[in-house]
Design a protein around this motif. Structure first.
Motif, PDB file in Angstrom:
ATOM      1  N   CYS A 149     -13.453  -6.516 -13.360  1.00 15.58           N
ATOM      2  CA  CYS A 149     -13.495  -7.856 -12.770  1.00 15.58           C
ATOM      3  C   CYS A 149     -14.945  -8.290 -12.557  1.00 15.58           C
ATOM      4  O   CYS A 149     -15.714  -7.605 -11.875  1.00 15.58           O
ATOM      5  CB  CYS A 149     -12.744  -7.839 -11.441  1.00 15.58           C
ATOM      6  SG  CYS A 149     -12.878  -9.367 -10.510  1.00 15.58           S
ATOM      7  N   GLN A 150     -15.297  -9.416 -13.148  1.00 20.86           N
ATOM      8  CA  GLN A 150     -16.656  -9.943 -13.044  1.00 20.86           C
ATOM      9  C   GLN A 150     -17.045 -10.217 -11.592  1.00 20.86           C
ATOM     10  O   GLN A 150     -18.142  -9.872 -11.150  1.00 20.86           O
ATOM     11  CB  GLN A 150     -16.749 -11.232 -13.869  1.00 20.86           C
ATOM     12  CG  GLN A 150     -18.115 -11.844 -13.919  1.00 20.86           C
ATOM     13  CD  GLN A 150     -18.112 -13.088 -14.799  1.00 20.86           C
ATOM     14  OE1 GLN A 150     -17.204 -13.910 -14.715  1.00 20.86           O
ATOM     15  NE2 GLN A 150     -19.111 -13.201 -15.649  1.00 20.86           N
ATOM     16  N   ARG A 151     -16.147 -10.813 -10.830  1.00 17.78           N
ATOM     17  CA  ARG A 151     -16.430 -11.143  -9.433  1.00 17.78           C
ATOM     18  C   ARG A 151     -16.652  -9.869  -8.610  1.00 17.78           C
ATOM     19  O   ARG A 151     -17.553  -9.807  -7.773  1.00 17.78           O
ATOM     20  CB  ARG A 151     -15.285 -11.952  -8.827  1.00 17.78           C
ATOM     21  CG  ARG A 151     -15.526 -12.338  -7.382  1.00 17.78           C
ATOM     22  CD  ARG A 151     -14.312 -12.939  -6.749  1.00 17.78           C
ATOM     23  NE  ARG A 151     -13.876 -14.102  -7.483  1.00 17.78           N
ATOM     24  CZ  ARG A 151     -13.595 -15.268  -6.931  1.00 17.78           C
ATOM     25  NH1 ARG A 151     -13.714 -15.416  -5.629  1.00 17.78           N
ATOM     26  NH2 ARG A 151     -13.191 -16.278  -7.638  1.00 17.78           N
ATOM     27  N   SER A 152     -15.833  -8.830  -8.854  1.00 16.95           N
ATOM     28  CA  SER A 152     -15.982  -7.569  -8.123  1.00 16.95           C
ATOM     29  C   SER A 152     -17.322  -6.912  -8.419  1.00 16.95           C
ATOM     30  O   SER A 152     -17.991  -6.389  -7.514  1.00 16.95           O
ATOM     31  CB  SER A 152     -14.850  -6.607  -8.490  1.00 16.95           C
ATOM     32  OG  SER A 152     -13.599  -7.130  -8.107  1.00 16.95           O
ATOM     33  N   ARG A 189     -20.124  -8.993  -6.626  1.00 17.98           N
ATOM     34  CA  ARG A 189     -20.138  -8.807  -5.163  1.00 17.98           C
ATOM     35  C   ARG A 189     -20.729  -7.462  -4.754  1.00 17.98           C
ATOM     36  O   ARG A 189     -21.166  -7.303  -3.629  1.00 17.98           O
ATOM     37  CB  ARG A 189     -18.728  -8.950  -4.603  1.00 17.98           C
ATOM     38  CG  ARG A 189     -18.275 -10.377  -4.545  1.00 17.98           C
ATOM     39  CD  ARG A 189     -16.974 -10.507  -3.830  1.00 17.98           C
ATOM     40  NE  ARG A 189     -16.628 -11.918  -3.712  1.00 17.98           N
ATOM     41  CZ  ARG A 189     -15.453 -12.365  -3.317  1.00 17.98           C
ATOM     42  NH1 ARG A 189     -14.496 -11.507  -2.996  1.00 17.98           N
ATOM     43  NH2 ARG A 189     -15.224 -13.643  -3.240  1.00 17.98           N
ATOM     44  N   ASP A 197     -13.303 -12.938 -16.057  1.00 21.34           N
ATOM     45  CA  ASP A 197     -13.390 -13.840 -14.910  1.00 21.34           C
ATOM     46  C   ASP A 197     -11.987 -14.001 -14.315  1.00 21.34           C
ATOM     47  O   ASP A 197     -11.018 -13.413 -14.809  1.00 21.34           O
ATOM     48  CB  ASP A 197     -14.014 -15.179 -15.304  1.00 21.34           C
ATOM     49  CG  ASP A 197     -13.194 -15.972 -16.320  1.00 21.34           C
ATOM     50  OD1 ASP A 197     -11.955 -15.792 -16.406  1.00 21.34           O
ATOM     51  OD2 ASP A 197     -13.788 -16.804 -17.037  1.00 21.34           O
ATOM     52  N   ASP A 198     -11.861 -14.809 -13.269  1.00 24.65           N
ATOM     53  CA  ASP A 198     -10.590 -14.921 -12.550  1.00 24.65           C
ATOM     54  C   ASP A 198      -9.448 -15.424 -13.426  1.00 24.65           C
ATOM     55  O   ASP A 198      -8.329 -14.907 -13.368  1.00 24.65           O
ATOM     56  CB  ASP A 198     -10.752 -15.824 -11.328  1.00 24.65           C
ATOM     57  CG  ASP A 198     -11.622 -15.195 -10.252  1.00 24.65           C
ATOM     58  OD1 ASP A 198     -11.836 -13.959 -10.295  1.00 24.65           O
ATOM     59  OD2 ASP A 198     -12.091 -15.927  -9.358  1.00 24.65           O
TER      60      ASP A 198
END
Length: 119
Positions: A80-83, A86, A102-103
């Motif tokens: 997961c790109q967001r994970s 972060r 991405d999401d």
């Protein structure tokens, strides 16, 4: 025909048995030629961090299990790109090689599988 399975690993490598169990399920399923993929999400992306020192917390290294996934036929690996962002981790150069999503792509991935197991 066997049902397809997505294994989502959401736990940090040393926070308990879940990370190892997710890898064990993937390796076992791959050995039996089940159609499966693995997604690293939330703290699960920490399993992908290089140069971990599991001996410091009296644990076994998961790196060998991660590297073995493609050898057992688990070729579809996702993060997961967001994970990653972060946790300050780069999305390039992950080992083993994986697709960063991405999401919107995550939603499409999850919808593609018959069964989803989250650990």
């Amino acid at each position: 025909m066997a049902k397809s399975m997505l294994i989502i690993s959401r736990q940090a490598p040393w926070s308990g048995p879940s990370a190892r169990e997710a890898l064990d399920i993937a390796l076992a399923g791959g050995a039996f030629d089940l159609p499966l993929a693995m997604l690293f999400l939330d703290d699960g992306v920490l399993q992908l961090a290089p140069a971990q020192q599991p001996d410091a917390v009296q644990q076994k290294n998961l790196a060998a299990n991660l590297q073995a996934l493609p050898l057992f036929g688990v070729d579809e690996l996702f993060a997961c790109q967001r994970s990653l962002a972060r946790r300050g981790m780069p999305s390039e150069g992950l080992e083993p090689a994986m697709t960063v999503l991405d999401d919107a792509e995550l939603q499409a991935l999850i919808a593609r599988f018959d069964q989803v197991v989250t650990l």
